[in-house]
Design an enzyme around this catalytic site. Structure first.
Site, mmCIF file in Angstrom:
data_model
loop_
_atom_site.group_PDB
_atom_site.id
_atom_site.type_symbol
_atom_site.label_atom_id
_atom_site.label_comp_id
_atom_site.label_asym_id
_atom_site.label_seq_id
_atom_site.Cartn_x
_atom_site.Cartn_y
_atom_site.Cartn_z
ATOM 1 N N ASN A 1 -6.533 0.007 4.143
ATOM 2 C CA ASN A 1 -7.434 0.699 3.797
ATOM 3 C C ASN A 1 -8.779 0.668 4.630
ATOM 4 O O ASN A 1 -8.986 -0.124 5.583
ATOM 5 C CB ASN A 1 -7.769 0.680 2.185
ATOM 6 C CG ASN A 1 -8.238 -0.956 2.081
ATOM 7 O OD1 ASN A 1 -9.340 -1.288 2.578
ATOM 8 N ND2 ASN A 1 -7.469 -1.478 1.315
ATOM 9 N N LYS B 1 -11.465 0.003 -16.857
ATOM 10 C CA LYS B 1 -10.764 -1.026 -15.834
ATOM 11 C C LYS B 1 -11.524 -2.376 -16.271
ATOM 12 O O LYS B 1 -10.720 -3.513 -16.347
ATOM 13 C CB LYS B 1 -11.332 -0.928 -14.506
ATOM 14 C CG LYS B 1 -11.007 -2.083 -13.483
ATOM 15 C CD LYS B 1 -11.128 -1.633 -11.889
ATOM 16 C CE LYS B 1 -10.700 -2.771 -11.269
ATOM 17 N NZ LYS B 1 -10.991 -2.309 -9.507
ATOM 18 N N LYS C 1 10.160 -3.907 15.887
ATOM 19 C CA LYS C 1 9.604 -2.731 15.509
ATOM 20 C C LYS C 1 10.523 -1.465 15.309
ATOM 21 O O LYS C 1 11.648 -1.148 16.030
ATOM 22 C CB LYS C 1 8.899 -2.167 17.171
ATOM 23 C CG LYS C 1 8.169 -0.804 16.902
ATOM 24 C CD LYS C 1 7.543 -0.605 18.179
ATOM 25 C CE LYS C 1 6.920 0.844 18.192
ATOM 26 N NZ LYS C 1 6.201 1.311 19.732
ATOM 27 N N ASP D 1 -2.606 -2.243 -3.563
ATOM 28 C CA ASP D 1 -1.961 -1.956 -4.905
ATOM 29 C C ASP D 1 -0.485 -2.340 -4.764
ATOM 30 O O ASP D 1 0.347 -2.638 -5.669
ATOM 31 C CB ASP D 1 -2.466 -0.789 -5.738
ATOM 32 C CG ASP D 1 -3.698 -0.859 -6.160
ATOM 33 O OD1 ASP D 1 -4.219 -1.846 -6.523
ATOM 34 O OD2 ASP D 1 -4.278 0.224 -5.982
ATOM 35 N N LYS E 1 -8.688 -5.173 -17.468
ATOM 36 C CA LYS E 1 -8.742 -6.557 -16.491
ATOM 37 C C LYS E 1 -9.329 -7.596 -17.245
ATOM 38 O O LYS E 1 -9.171 -8.817 -16.738
ATOM 39 C CB LYS E 1 -9.142 -6.280 -15.251
ATOM 40 C CG LYS E 1 -9.044 -5.118 -14.372
ATOM 41 C CD LYS E 1 -7.568 -4.931 -14.069
ATOM 42 C CE LYS E 1 -7.394 -3.802 -13.113
ATOM 43 N NZ LYS E 1 -5.965 -3.776 -12.728
ATOM 44 N N PHE F 1 -14.993 -5.051 -8.663
ATOM 45 C CA PHE F 1 -15.633 -3.867 -8.133
ATOM 46 C C PHE F 1 -14.481 -2.645 -8.380
ATOM 47 O O PHE F 1 -13.171 -2.838 -8.484
ATOM 48 C CB PHE F 1 -15.667 -3.987 -6.715
ATOM 49 C CG PHE F 1 -17.092 -4.351 -6.405
ATOM 50 C CD1 PHE F 1 -18.082 -3.683 -5.611
ATOM 51 C CD2 PHE F 1 -17.367 -5.651 -6.544
ATOM 52 C CE1 PHE F 1 -19.289 -4.008 -5.263
ATOM 53 C CE2 PHE F 1 -18.803 -6.259 -6.451
ATOM 54 C CZ PHE F 1 -19.657 -5.265 -5.782
#
Length: 403
Positions: free
Chosen positions: A211, A339, A290, A280, A343, A325
């Protein structure tokens, strides 16, 4: 970050003395009032005039260099007593020996003795001099007296040898001063764990899924906690950010790596902040070679990774504080508050990728701090300033929980 702070640089006659010009310049740019005391040998490597130009202050080399009209300003007493911190770099075997044994026979050694502020010493010398048992004994003695000793770097030395004895980088020298005096040490005695950066989920030896996280927010959180006196562990995914001084750093790559690292450290922590952008999903299996392209489409089968924040929340220790976060693109507050409950965290710091000045690659952030009973929306500010506000909120919440 050092506005209003008086920093005394003590420069002795090591070859690395020339590097201190950049350190002085960096400290001035951070707002410090920089004073410089040099040994006579140091002036043979770099002139005192160079430091006077950089700091706009007089440089002292002689104990008796005093203005007769100002009898209240006794340089070798006043400079040490007024300093918020002293950095001696490079510190030769000679000045280390003097300080360890209470010898005050030049301007630098005489100035340090009356000081009551933090004193940081950066040894720099030939590797065999550094390894000499007498020098090592003097260093250990200074540690016992409360002086902070910076570990010399290893590499090719000016004398031609290879080994330990290089002056730490200018960034590390400045970071040591920031850690010592930039902020009040209101987190002294607390252990803080911060995760930062992205994870990489490989599907062959060449390519991976990741990301856009830069790690800047997590690194700022770690640096600020250290400046406020905490003992900090930073668990970092792959980033291009310089490693901060005085912080235990554990480098990780994948979500599984980060999960294992967090689980190995979490029990000792008072505060855990999960600011990393942990994947995730991860490939079910990664190819050994490869994967070659072909004319058709390609599908990568994925499986869920460990939910680190949820695991921490469900197994939270007594008086442990867990902060997560939440990066969202819509329904920021609603999704982040959900959340928080799911959590079992104590706090969620929510931000939106759509908000100008927030996000992954910038030096600023726009955060809403969410707890069970409160929401605090912060304006756009630097990630270091955001970190301060987050810790202010955490300390308030911990105090309320423990009362």
């Amino acid at each position: 970050m050092l506005s209003g702070k008086k920093i005394l640089l003590g420069i002795s006659g090591g070859i690395a003395a020339y590097k201190m010009a950049n350190v002085a310049s960096m400290l001035v740019k951070l707002g410090a009032d920089v004073r410089v005391v040099m040994t006579e040998n140091a002036t043979k490597i770099i002139t005192k005039e160079a430091f006077e130009v950089l700091t706009k202050n007089k440089v002292y080399t002689d104990v008796f260099d005093q203005n007769p009209a100002d009898v209240k300003f006794v340089p070798h007493i006043t400079l040490g007593e007024e300093a918020d911190a002293i950095l001696i770099a490079p510190a030769t075997a000679n000045i280390i020996g003097k300080l360890a044994n209470g010898i005050a026979d030049d301007m630098l050694s005489t100035t340090v003795l009356p000081a009551r502020c933090p004193v940081i010493i950066a040894p720099s010398m030939n590797v065999h001099m550094y390894e000499n048992r007498i020098v090592q004994d003097n260093i250990e003695k200074l540690k016992r007296f409360g002086y902070e000793i910076l570990e010399p770097a290893s590499g090719h030395l000016a004398c031609g040898y290879d080994g330990k004895g290089k002056l730490p980088s200018e960034d590390e020298l400045v970071d040591s001063l920031l850690k010592a005096v930039a902020k009040p040490h209101d987190m002294e005695g607390l252990k803080v764990l911060v995760t930062a950066g992205p994870t990489r989920e490989a599907f062959d030896p060449v390519r991976f899924i990741t990301n856009h996280s830069s790690g800047k927010m997590g690194y700022a959180l770690a640096e600020v906690a250290a400046m406020r006196g905490a003992e900090v562990t930073l668990i970092s995914g792959p980033t291009f950010i310089k490693k901060p001084y005085g912080i235990k750093i554990i480098d990780t790559v994948s979500a599984e790596d980060m999960y294992n690292a967090v689980m190995s450290e979490e029990k000792e922590q008072d505060i855990i902040i999960m600011s990393a952008a942990v994947a995730d999903y991860t490939p079910i299996c990664a190819a050994d070679e490869k994967i070659k392209k072909n004319d058709g489409d390609m599908t990568i089968s994925l499986k869920r990774t460990h939910d680190i924040l949820k695991t921490l929340g469900e197994n939270k220790g007594e008086k442990q504080f867990i902060c997560g976060f939440s990066m969202e693109t819509e329904n920021v507050i609603e999704n982040s508050r959900a959340k928080l409950g799911k959590k079992k965290a104590d706090m969620i710091c929510a931000n939106s990728l759509r908000t100008p000045g927030a996000g992954y690659m910038v030096d600023t952030n726009v955060v809403t701090i969410i707890t069970k009973d409160n929401e605090e929306e912060l304006p756009i500010m630097s990630k270091h300033d955001v970190s301060d506000r987050i810790y202010d909120a955490i300390l308030r919440e911990r105090a309320a929980q423990n009362n």
